[in-house]
Write a protein that holds these residues in place. Structure first.
Motif, short mmCIF file in Angstrom:
data_model
loop_
_atom_site.label_atom_id
_atom_site.label_comp_id
_atom_site.label_asym_id
_atom_site.label_seq_id
_atom_site.Cartn_x
_atom_site.Cartn_y
_atom_site.Cartn_z
N UNK A 187 0.78 -1.24 0.00
CA UNK A 187 0.00 0.00 0.00
C UNK A 187 0.81 1.28 0.00
N UNK A 188 2.14 1.19 0.09
CA UNK A 188 2.89 2.44 0.16
C UNK A 188 2.80 3.18 -1.17
N UNK A 189 2.80 4.50 -1.10
CA UNK A 189 2.71 5.33 -2.29
C UNK A 189 4.03 6.06 -2.48
N UNK A 190 4.51 6.03 -3.71
CA UNK A 190 5.80 6.63 -4.03
C UNK A 190 5.66 7.54 -5.24
N UNK A 191 6.54 8.55 -5.28
CA UNK A 191 6.65 9.37 -6.48
C UNK A 191 8.08 9.25 -6.99
N UNK A 195 11.02 11.28 -12.84
CA UNK A 195 9.95 11.73 -13.76
C UNK A 195 8.67 12.13 -13.04
N UNK A 196 8.66 12.02 -11.72
CA UNK A 196 7.54 12.48 -10.88
C UNK A 196 6.26 11.66 -11.04
N UNK A 197 6.34 10.50 -11.66
CA UNK A 197 5.17 9.62 -11.77
C UNK A 197 4.90 8.97 -10.42
N UNK A 198 3.63 8.86 -10.05
CA UNK A 198 3.25 8.21 -8.81
C UNK A 198 2.99 6.73 -9.02
N UNK A 199 3.41 5.89 -8.04
CA UNK A 199 3.15 4.45 -8.09
C UNK A 199 2.65 4.01 -6.72
N UNK A 200 1.93 2.90 -6.71
CA UNK A 200 1.40 2.35 -5.46
C UNK A 200 1.88 0.92 -5.31
N UNK A 201 2.54 0.64 -4.20
CA UNK A 201 2.94 -0.73 -3.88
C UNK A 201 4.22 -1.17 -4.55
N UNK A 202 4.76 -2.28 -4.02
CA UNK A 202 6.03 -2.82 -4.50
C UNK A 202 5.97 -3.18 -5.98
N UNK A 203 4.86 -3.79 -6.41
CA UNK A 203 4.78 -4.27 -7.78
C UNK A 203 4.94 -3.13 -8.78
N UNK A 205 6.23 -0.16 -8.22
CA UNK A 205 7.55 0.47 -8.07
C UNK A 205 8.61 -0.32 -8.83
N UNK A 206 8.57 -1.64 -8.68
CA UNK A 206 9.55 -2.48 -9.36
C UNK A 206 9.37 -2.41 -10.87
N UNK A 207 8.11 -2.46 -11.32
CA UNK A 207 7.85 -2.39 -12.76
C UNK A 207 8.35 -1.07 -13.35
N UNK A 208 8.12 0.02 -12.62
CA UNK A 208 8.57 1.32 -13.11
C UNK A 208 10.10 1.36 -13.16
N UNK A 217 12.99 7.15 -5.31
CA UNK A 217 11.59 7.43 -5.04
C UNK A 217 11.46 8.16 -3.72
N UNK A 218 10.46 9.03 -3.63
CA UNK A 218 10.11 9.65 -2.36
C UNK A 218 8.70 9.19 -1.99
N UNK A 219 8.53 8.85 -0.71
CA UNK A 219 7.20 8.45 -0.27
C UNK A 219 6.33 9.67 -0.07
N UNK A 220 5.06 9.54 -0.40
CA UNK A 220 4.12 10.63 -0.16
C UNK A 220 2.78 10.04 0.16
N UNK A 221 1.89 10.85 0.72
CA UNK A 221 0.54 10.40 1.08
C UNK A 221 -0.47 11.14 0.23
#
Length: 221
Positions: A187-191, A195-203, A205-208, A217-221
């Protein structure tokens, strides 16, 4: 019992599991290529046991996959390495404080310990004092009659619980090396810092990261 359990940081290069095992088994943080070969050979030698249902992919495909230095290891690889070294591997999960024990069914006489934060493995060692150099580390422990390693287990669990404490001010994170002690991988959210794209979760993040090569990546809410 003198000393304290310490966390020894392993480089974040997609091979942290293998190099963490290399450190606790052989005091060598550069064992990944060798241990990937061990796993591939073990899997290839027994296609009945290591079938597609077990591996999640065909045997031959898995063997090529695990030899890729960009691929991460997990439970299958830890179980194989426990048998290869003839020692139990205890992997402590920071988020849940659960300890997964590999090789337990073989009743090996020795145990090593790893710590896992959701994405990354580090090594655990017994050090005379917290600041002592790594050459003084003890990483292999005798398993006693009650199938524990005695008071060292309590020290390890205390360290895991300490690592679980998260300081809200420390938000910076990277999928390859976070300051944060653990990550809620689903469930963690990262930017992406590139390129400032947002992703959710490990899957995601790894794919990106695999698609772009971006790993900051920086975590954000």
């Amino acid at each position: 019992m003198d000393g304290t359990v310490v966390r020894r940081v392993i480089p974040s290069d997609n091979s942290c599991l293998f190099n963490a095992v290399g450190y606790v088994m052989d005091h060598n943080k550069n064992k990944a290529p060798e241990l990937r070969q061990v796993i591939a050979a073990t899997v290839a030698s027994d296609p009945v046991k290591y079938n597609e249902a077990f591996l999640g992919k065909p045997n031959q495909e898995y063997c090529a996959w695990i030899l890729d230095s960009e691929k991460w290891g997990g439970a299958i690889e830890l179980a194989i390495l426990a048998d290869y070294y003839g020692r139990e591997i205890a992997a402590y999960d920071i988020q849940t404080t659960r300890c997964d024990l590999y090789g337990q069914d073989k009743k090996y006489s020795e145990r090593v310990m790893l710590i896992y934060d959701g994405l990354h493995y580090d090594a655990l060692a017994m050090s005379p004092v917290e600041e002592a150099p790594e050459e003084f580390d003890q990483t292999i422990f005798l398993v006693q009659r009650d199938r524990t390693i005695g008071p060292i287990e309590g020290l390890a669990l205390n360290l895991v619980k300490d690592q679980q404490r998260f300081h809200p001010a420390d938000k910076e994170t990277s999928i390859l090396g976070r300051k944060r002690s653990y990550t809620d991988t689903a469930n963690f959210t990262l930017r992406c810092g590139v390129c400032q794209i947002g992703v959710i979760g490990q899957k995601e993040a790894v794919e990106h990261a695999q698609a772009t090569g971006h790993v900051n990546f920086q975590e954000y809410k």
